[in-house]
Design an enzyme around this catalytic site. Structure first.
Site, PDB file in Angstrom:
ATOM      1  CD  GLU A  82     109.607  58.076  62.964  1.00 31.68           C
ATOM      2  OE1 GLU A  82     110.556  58.523  62.290  1.00 31.68           O
ATOM      3  OE2 GLU A  82     108.667  58.757  63.353  1.00 31.68           O
ATOM      4  CB  SER A  84     103.854  63.051  68.283  1.00 33.09           C
ATOM      5  OG  SER A  84     103.564  63.112  66.904  1.00 33.09           O
ATOM      6  CD  GLN A 134     111.437  61.879  65.698  1.00 30.59           C
ATOM      7  OE1 GLN A 134     110.363  61.298  65.818  1.00 30.59           O
ATOM      8  NE2 GLN A 134     112.280  61.592  64.736  1.00 30.59           N
ATOM      9  N   GLY A 135     112.119  66.360  68.200  1.00 26.27           N
ATOM     10  CA  GLY A 135     112.149  67.675  67.567  1.00 26.27           C
ATOM     11  C   GLY A 135     112.985  67.665  66.308  1.00 26.27           C
TER      12      GLY A 135
END
Length: 382
Positions: free
Chosen positions: A242, A159, A124-125
């Site tokens: 999330e 991550s 995830q950017g």
């Protein structure tokens, strides 16, 4: 909110417990991160083969079509069995569900199956060095060039980037638009020279998090999700999932840590210390609160159709509780908690990242203030 399971839900839980008992993932490899990740990847493959990967995904996309309550049961039972989360947890919980809402048919056909099988890992950017977790303040830019986009910028706290094939990337595509409106959500192929992954070595010695340096990476038009300029809404879908997805797993793991500490305190006679007993009782209340908040959040999803901002409160409470728990463990165990090889030494160090990962505590407090309590936004000087 009724916490009594139906016959169907009980049967689902029992079937899962039987499968987990027959498919023990074994002990986690110690020391080598690549080996640990390979172990979790193999675990996801076994879940997939058993029909337990993406249990909450619709059957048409390869999932099990589990209800919200069954999904909660799945994560609770995974935690109780002390089994790991699947390696591609970001793809399963964030990427896949986001594509189901905003993706094209071609994107769903291309990406959903490899997410389930762990063939392709996702990261995830979102966060950036000068913006932290404030998504609207990001500066990574994407400029249209023919039938693709050229992306330049830097991401941080990414991550699993070292293992990822795809990145959920949000970039600014309109510098004239309001902060929240000039963003676009992309699927960026990590396997190109223009994307460099640099590990951020943690105090534990691990490098779960990473920096991404992106220098004119190319992303085809076909990898825009939800339309150009609509990135804020698409990213919110990702973030809401999330908050909701891991709550049940994490609260069970927290309870297990507390039970372990309680047993250790008993063996060492620390329960005779009124202060220790008081701190343990406070942690018990927090763990029980987290369990009930997880179910309350699930009820909110059933009522409104999507996770609400209350999930930010749960994550905030979880990170504080875990940090308080390991601090108490250090007080109870003394020097033994800091001994190399002690699981408590690892937990003590790893907990420092809890208030950064998955949204910093500062950002979560803003969300709770503005979107739960309805307080006005803080006005800062220009």
């Amino acid at each position: 909110m009724d916490l009594t399971f139906s016959e169907t839900e009980t049967a689902f839980r029992d079937e899962l417990r039987a499968w987990l008992a027959a498919n023990d993932p074994g002990a986690e490899p110690q020391g080598d991160e690549d080996e640990q990740y390979a172990w979790r990847r193999d675990w996801q493959r076994r879940l997939h083969e058993g029909g337990w990967a993406g249990v909450h995904w619709p059957t048409e996309y390869g999932g099990r079509g589990a209800t919200l309550t069954q999904t909660a049961i799945f994560f609770e039972e995974l935690g109780r069995a002390r089994a790991p989360l699947p390696a591609n947890v970001l793809g399963l919980l964030l990427g896949g569900p986001t594509l189901m809402v905003w993706g094209t048919d071609e994107q769903k056909d291309r990406h959903l199956a490899p997410i389930l099988s762990a063939e392709e890992i996702w990261c995830q950017g979102f966060s950036e060095p000068d913006a932290g977790s404030d998504l609207a303040a990001l500066k990574t830019r994407a400029v249209k060039d023919g039938d693709s986009w050229v992306v330049t910028g830097q991401k941080v706290w990414t991550s699993g980037a070292q293992y990822a094939k795809w990145c959920m990337l949000v970039a600014r595509t309109d510098t004239e638009a309001a902060k929240h409106k000039g963003l676009t959500y992309f699927l960026m192929d990590m396997e190109q020279d223009a994307v460099q992954v640099r590990p951020l070595r943690q105090i534990t010695g691990e490098a779960e998090f990473n920096e991404l340096f992106i220098e004119e990476a190319r992303i085809p038009d076909a990898n825009v999700v939800g339309g150009v300029g609509n990135g804020w809404k698409v990213a919110l879908t990702t973030l809401m999932n999330e908050r909701a997805g891991l709550a049940f797993f994490l609260q069970v793991r927290l309870r297990q840590l507390l039970d372990d500490l309680l047993a250790e305190a008993g063996r060492r006679g620390a329960l005779e210390d009124a202060v220790v007993a008081d701190r343990l009782a406070a942690l018990h209340i927090r763990c029980e609160t987290l369990r009930l908040m997880a179910w309350k959040g699930l009820s909110a999803i059933e009522r409104y159709g999507q996770p609400g901002p209350e999930g930010s409160l749960t994550k905030w409470l979880w990170s504080e509780t875990n940090q308080q728990l390991v601090a108490l463990a250090a007080d109870v165990l003394g020097a033994d908690a800091h001994t190399a090889g002690s699981p408590w030494a690892y937990e003590l160090l790893r907990a420092r990242g809890n208030s950064i990962e998955g949204g910093t505590t500062e950002i979560l407090k803003n969300i709770v203030a503005e979107r739960v309590l309805g307080l006005p936004r803080l006005q800062t000087a220009a």
